[in-house]
Motif scaffolding. Structure first.
Motif, short mmCIF file in Angstrom:
data_model
loop_
_atom_site.label_atom_id
_atom_site.label_comp_id
_atom_site.label_asym_id
_atom_site.label_seq_id
_atom_site.Cartn_x
_atom_site.Cartn_y
_atom_site.Cartn_z
N ILE A 11 -0.50 -9.41 -8.41
CA ILE A 11 -1.82 -8.85 -8.75
C ILE A 11 -1.70 -7.33 -8.67
CG2 ILE A 11 -4.24 -8.65 -8.09
CD1 ILE A 11 -4.07 -11.47 -6.91
N GLU A 12 -2.05 -6.67 -9.77
CA GLU A 12 -1.95 -5.22 -9.83
C GLU A 12 -3.34 -4.61 -9.72
OE1 GLU A 12 0.43 -3.03 -10.04
OE2 GLU A 12 2.07 -4.49 -10.03
N ASP A 68 0.68 -0.97 -15.14
CA ASP A 68 1.55 -1.60 -14.14
C ASP A 68 1.74 -3.09 -14.40
OD1 ASP A 68 1.97 0.80 -12.98
OD2 ASP A 68 0.81 0.41 -11.17
N SER A 69 0.66 -3.80 -14.78
CA SER A 69 0.84 -5.23 -15.03
C SER A 69 1.74 -5.46 -16.24
CB SER A 69 -0.51 -5.94 -15.19
OG SER A 69 -1.22 -5.40 -16.26
N ILE A 129 2.46 -11.08 -4.60
CA ILE A 129 2.47 -9.67 -4.20
C ILE A 129 1.27 -8.98 -4.81
CG2 ILE A 129 3.78 -7.52 -4.14
CD1 ILE A 129 6.32 -9.14 -4.44
N ILE A 130 0.49 -8.34 -3.94
CA ILE A 130 -0.69 -7.59 -4.40
C ILE A 130 -0.38 -6.11 -4.28
CG2 ILE A 130 -3.13 -7.13 -4.02
CD1 ILE A 130 -3.23 -9.88 -2.50
N GLU A 131 -0.31 -5.44 -5.42
CA GLU A 131 -0.09 -3.99 -5.39
C GLU A 131 -1.46 -3.32 -5.38
OE1 GLU A 131 2.69 -2.33 -8.32
OE2 GLU A 131 1.83 -0.36 -7.92
N ASN A 132 -1.82 -2.75 -4.26
CA ASN A 132 -3.15 -2.17 -4.10
C ASN A 132 -3.28 -0.86 -4.86
OD1 ASN A 132 -5.79 -1.86 -2.91
ND2 ASN A 132 -5.06 -3.04 -1.16
N LEU A 184 0.82 -1.22 0.00
CA LEU A 184 0.00 0.00 0.00
C LEU A 184 0.85 1.27 0.00
CD1 LEU A 184 -1.53 -2.27 1.90
CD2 LEU A 184 -3.10 -0.40 2.27
N SER A 185 0.38 2.27 -0.70
CA SER A 185 1.00 3.60 -0.67
C SER A 185 0.11 4.58 -1.40
CB SER A 185 2.37 3.58 -1.36
OG SER A 185 2.23 3.66 -2.78
N SER A 186 0.50 5.84 -1.39
CA SER A 186 -0.12 6.86 -2.24
C SER A 186 0.21 6.58 -3.70
CB SER A 186 0.49 8.24 -1.94
OG SER A 186 0.20 8.65 -0.66
N PRO A 187 -0.52 7.22 -4.62
CA PRO A 187 -0.11 7.13 -6.03
C PRO A 187 1.30 7.71 -6.19
CG PRO A 187 -2.26 8.22 -5.83
CD PRO A 187 -1.70 8.08 -4.45
#
Lengths: 218, 218
Positions: free
Chosen positions: B64-65, B73-74, B116-119, B37-40
């Motif tokens: 998972i993007e 991103d993917s 890894i799931i990039e939220n 998790l993070s900001s854009p």
């Protein structure tokens, strides 16, 4: 997801009605109202400090600060000698029109020329919630990357002005300004774009001039 | 607001049940799952590219993007030779457990060691939604400002690791690393903090070592 979307629509309609009430109330007092959106840390508050310092001798400015938690931003703004009201959303990712209506009660609206609402730092949720504003200003900072325009299209589509902040860091990072401009104008062909460094003041003149013209007309 | 909060609780319970199912399914296959998790624009994808390049010879990695829009991103991740599935939320500000369950169907889970799931880039909404992950990693970038820890406390409170990215820009900006460390540890006393530049690779060794140890244990 279907249920959630249905609920959102219901919530959005209630918000829209309240936004209309806010808008009527603000226009009665000839107040120009700005809804200011960006990611966390793009530099909204720093830019706002510059706007206040440049414009406060001529215009009465009021500020509503939206944050999930803390009163850090309203304290920063109040230090510049204007009236600032902090809204803490306690978990909600955006301001809504009802929160604004409550905050408006705390200002002497008859005296105000320009109301700036600094929304919660977020490029998704605030885009959906009209607050009753005249203008929506969206800021991106160079360090966030040029791909954010394509990734968060709604907020850029609905902007009345777009600001690219942190131009002072361009020599140290990868950011294609021409691509940024093209991507923004693909979503929103006529939107004015301002290139600024809120930190060192670069590019502030054009932005302040644009905003001042809008206040005078309001 | 009351109505909205009530609804959220209902949605959150459904999400929690589905997250438990995801978790059971992933543990059956001894997969370590990370929710990132993070900001854009904080640099999640760039960091992820480094993690993949460092670890893919030893471990099978799946990604998972999550994004509101685009498959940018993917595509970046797939170019590094791992299987990446893109989820577009079309307006929703976070991934939920149901979206993850659907994405899991598209992987050969028996072969995967690390998921890894990039939220979605956002410090508010994703904090509330458990996806069934083992570890939650929260990234802040130096250019966002140190005040973001106090402003978005929930996401830092619930982190299993915190990464400060863009340390390469520290000479050009105002960011108090000691205050950052103190503020994070006030919310989450024992959380490990990694200081990295995903751009130039600085500080990556400690972070990769920590992550590798978790994969081995899974």
């Amino acid at each position: 997801m279907t249920e959630r979307i249905y609920i959102e629509r219901h919530v959005l309609q209630g918000n829209k009605d309240m936004a209309k009430e806010n808008s009527d109330r603000l226009r009665q007092h000839d107040i120009l109202t700005l809804n200011f959106l960006s990611s966390p840390g793009a530099g909204k508050t720093t830019l706002l400090e510059r706007v206040i310092d440049e414009m406060k001798s001529k215009y009465e400015i009021a500020v509503i600060e939206g944050d999930v938690a803390t009163t850090l931003d309203s304290e920063r703004i109040a230090a510049h000698g204007v009236h600032a009201v902090q809204i803490n959303t306690h978990g909600a990712c955006h301001l809504d029109a009802k929160m604004i209506a409550q905050a408006l009660d705390r200002f002497d609206l008859a005296a105000v020329d320009l109301l700036i609402i600094e929304n919660v730092g977020n490029l998704v949720c605030p885009a959906e919630f009209d607050l009753g504003e005249d203008l929506r200003v969206v800021m991106l900072s160079t360090t966030e990357g040029v791909d954010k325009v394509a990734k968060y299209p709604v907020v850029f589509q609905r902007a009345d002005a777009v600001i690219l902040n942190k131009t002072d860091l361009l020599p140290y990072i990868q950011f294609d300004v021409e691509q940024f401009k093209a991507d923004v104008h693909r979503l929103n062909p006529d939107v004015p774009i301002f290139y600024v460094s809120a930190l060192n003041g670069e590019g502030m003149h054009d932005w302040i001039e644009w905003l001042t013209a809008k206040v005078v007309k309001a």
